[in-house]
Write an enzyme that holds these catalytic residues in place. Structure first.
Site, mmCIF file in Angstrom:
data_model
loop_
_atom_site.group_PDB
_atom_site.id
_atom_site.type_symbol
_atom_site.label_atom_id
_atom_site.label_comp_id
_atom_site.label_asym_id
_atom_site.label_seq_id
_atom_site.Cartn_x
_atom_site.Cartn_y
_atom_site.Cartn_z
ATOM 1 N N PHE A 1 144.194 36.558 27.275
ATOM 2 C CA PHE A 1 143.410 37.579 27.836
ATOM 3 C C PHE A 1 143.383 37.634 29.351
ATOM 4 C CE2 PHE A 1 139.015 38.429 29.839
ATOM 5 C CZ PHE A 1 138.525 39.562 28.857
ATOM 6 N N ALA A 2 143.736 36.569 29.879
ATOM 7 C CA ALA A 2 143.843 36.606 31.395
ATOM 8 C C ALA A 2 145.252 37.247 31.930
ATOM 9 C CB ALA A 2 143.619 35.311 32.015
ATOM 10 N N ASP B 1 160.060 31.522 37.329
ATOM 11 C CA ASP B 1 161.268 30.776 37.879
ATOM 12 C C ASP B 1 162.289 30.813 36.956
ATOM 13 O OD1 ASP B 1 159.252 29.147 36.376
ATOM 14 O OD2 ASP B 1 160.969 27.904 36.125
ATOM 15 N N GLU C 1 146.729 23.727 29.738
ATOM 16 C CA GLU C 1 147.868 23.509 28.675
ATOM 17 C C GLU C 1 148.814 22.566 28.753
ATOM 18 O OE1 GLU C 1 149.530 27.105 27.550
ATOM 19 O OE2 GLU C 1 150.578 27.497 29.556
ATOM 20 N N ASP D 1 150.969 30.603 36.632
ATOM 21 C CA ASP D 1 150.926 29.368 37.305
ATOM 22 C C ASP D 1 151.071 29.217 38.552
ATOM 23 O OD1 ASP D 1 151.187 29.117 34.243
ATOM 24 O OD2 ASP D 1 153.002 27.875 34.288
ATOM 25 N N GLY E 1 157.017 35.354 30.359
ATOM 26 C CA GLY E 1 155.713 35.803 29.791
ATOM 27 C C GLY E 1 155.112 36.672 30.619
ATOM 28 N N GLY F 1 149.099 26.876 32.169
ATOM 29 C CA GLY F 1 149.763 26.059 33.011
ATOM 30 C C GLY F 1 150.608 24.839 32.557
#
Length: 403
Positions: A325-326, A122, A267, A152, A13, A196
């Site tokens: 957005f973040a 990871d 999440e 995360d 991601g 997360g």
């Protein structure tokens, strides 16, 4: 020293560090090894398997500092697991019967690559570990050095992953606007879902950043826009025990008193229970190449909304997600400093043929070093005993315990 050919890729991601890390690598090699040839594989390991790459030109080198201004990845991402041959075949990345690790290794060898930098979380770096082990076992002369990226902040044993600080700051900015929705209608429940999957660090850090951002705001006395309306009433993390009835009663008291309630939820909070509930109902849960539940199909925030809305007698409820957005923001000043330090070490290690992942090693008193690939794992839990988290929860007024 023989001339180096350096390749880089970003995978998994997005996080607010990818563009800057790519720019930083180009800048650092241009400084300390200007004769090194630089390439980038497009869309992560997919580009390696397909031979899809970008040649870093002289003009790109000169303009590399511009990459620090952007979020996203200038070379593209994908989620490809090189040990999942069936998935690679299904996606047309390799042919039936081919070993993706071998295809990747031979591509790197054919391209003359001597150093590979992987920038990811990871999954990206455990895949890099698989690739490094295959290369070593089959006598390929290639050094692999990873950079740890994940909002995360859940990579073992790395103290702070790239992009996480920015994601928390930008998530707080996002919610500063969304929190004003509490003024749109009486008895409003606002749920802020934060990224997360297994780790609550980002949700906790976003709550902390939001409280810090808003604590010194001045308001017009007597108006409804006040510190109470801008407050947080609950935070739920994967690491915390969750008592629906007790929390619903607590939030209803707040709703009755103030006319609004605000919840921050990871999440991954209650994810296992939600998945089990849906599978028991006969639903097939989608998973990615790494076996992870496709979390965007679960809608944890929606589940909390469904549970709480009636129990707190909300007249209006909404879920707002700051994740995309973040994670798409450019790196902030703190992350830029962290990126530069890790990039410098990554280049130094690569030129000295030391493979691994750069980071502050929690197993060695937080020393910045190139950590051995076999020690890299995902799913690091957030430590609920962290002092700043206790301060956040004291401010909110919520009691909590480990799951």
């Amino acid at each position: 020293m023989a001339k180096q050919k350096v390749a880089m890729l970003t995978a998994g991601g997005l996080a607010p560090c990818l563009s800057s890390a790519v720019g930083g690598l180009i800048e650092r090699y241009s400084d300390v090894a200007p004769d090194a040839e630089l390439i980038a594989y497009k869309s992560g390991y997919q580009g390696v398997l397909l031979g899809d790459r970008i040649q870093i030109s002289k003009d790109m080198r000169q303009k590399a500092p511009l990459l620090h201004r952007f979020g996203g990845s200038p070379i593209g991402n994908s989620r490809v697991k090189l040990t999942n041959a069936a998935d690679c075949v299904k996606r047309g990345l390799v042919k039936e019967g081919e070993n993706p690790l071998r295809v990747a290794a031979e591509r790197l060898a054919d391209d003359g690559v001597t150093i590979l930098h992987t920038i990811g979380g990871d999954d990206t770096n455990t895949t890099a570990a698989d690739l490094a082990a295959y290369l070593a076992a089959n006598n390929y002369d290639l050094t692999v050095v990873g950079l740890p990226k994940t909002v995360d902040n859940d990579v073992v044993p790395i103290r702070q992953s790239l992009g996480a600080w920015t994601a928390a700051e930008v998530g707080a900015h996002f919610f500063d606007n969304v929190s004003n929705e509490q003024s749109a209608a009486p008895r409003t429940l606002v749920i802020h879902e934060v990224m997360g999957r297994h780790c609550g660090w980002l949700t906790a850090a976003t709550a902390r950043a939001y409280l810090s951002r808003t604590k010194n705001y001045e308001y017009v006395d007597g108006m409804m826009m006040n510190a109470g309306l801008k407050s947080i009433n609950a935070v739920y993390l994967p690491e915390m025990a969750f008592d629906l009835q007790a929390e619903a009663e607590r939030l209803k008291e707040i709703m009755d008193k103030t006319g609004h309630a605000t919840v921050f939820v990871s999440e991954g909070a209650c994810l296992d229970a939600i998945v089990a509930e849906r599978e028991a109902a006969g639903e097939t849960i989608k998973r990615d190449a790494f076996g992870h539940v496709k979390i965007d199909t679960i809608n944890v925030g929606g589940w909390f909304q469904k549970q709480f809305a009636n129990l707190v007698n909300a007249e209006r409820s909404l879920v707002q997600k700051s994740g995309y957005f973040a994670r798409s923001a450019p790196a902030n000043a703190d992350d830029l400093r962290l990126i530069h330090s890790m990039v410098d070490l990554a280049v130094e290690s690569a030129l000295n043929k030391v493979s691994g992942v750069t980071g502050h090693d929690e197993g060695q008193d937080g020393k910045l070093r190139t950590i051995e690939f076999p020690r890299i794992k995902g799913g690091k839990a957030f430590d609920l005993s962290t002092r700043w988290f206790a301060e956040v929860m004291d401010t909110i007024g919520q009691k909590y315990q480990e799951a």
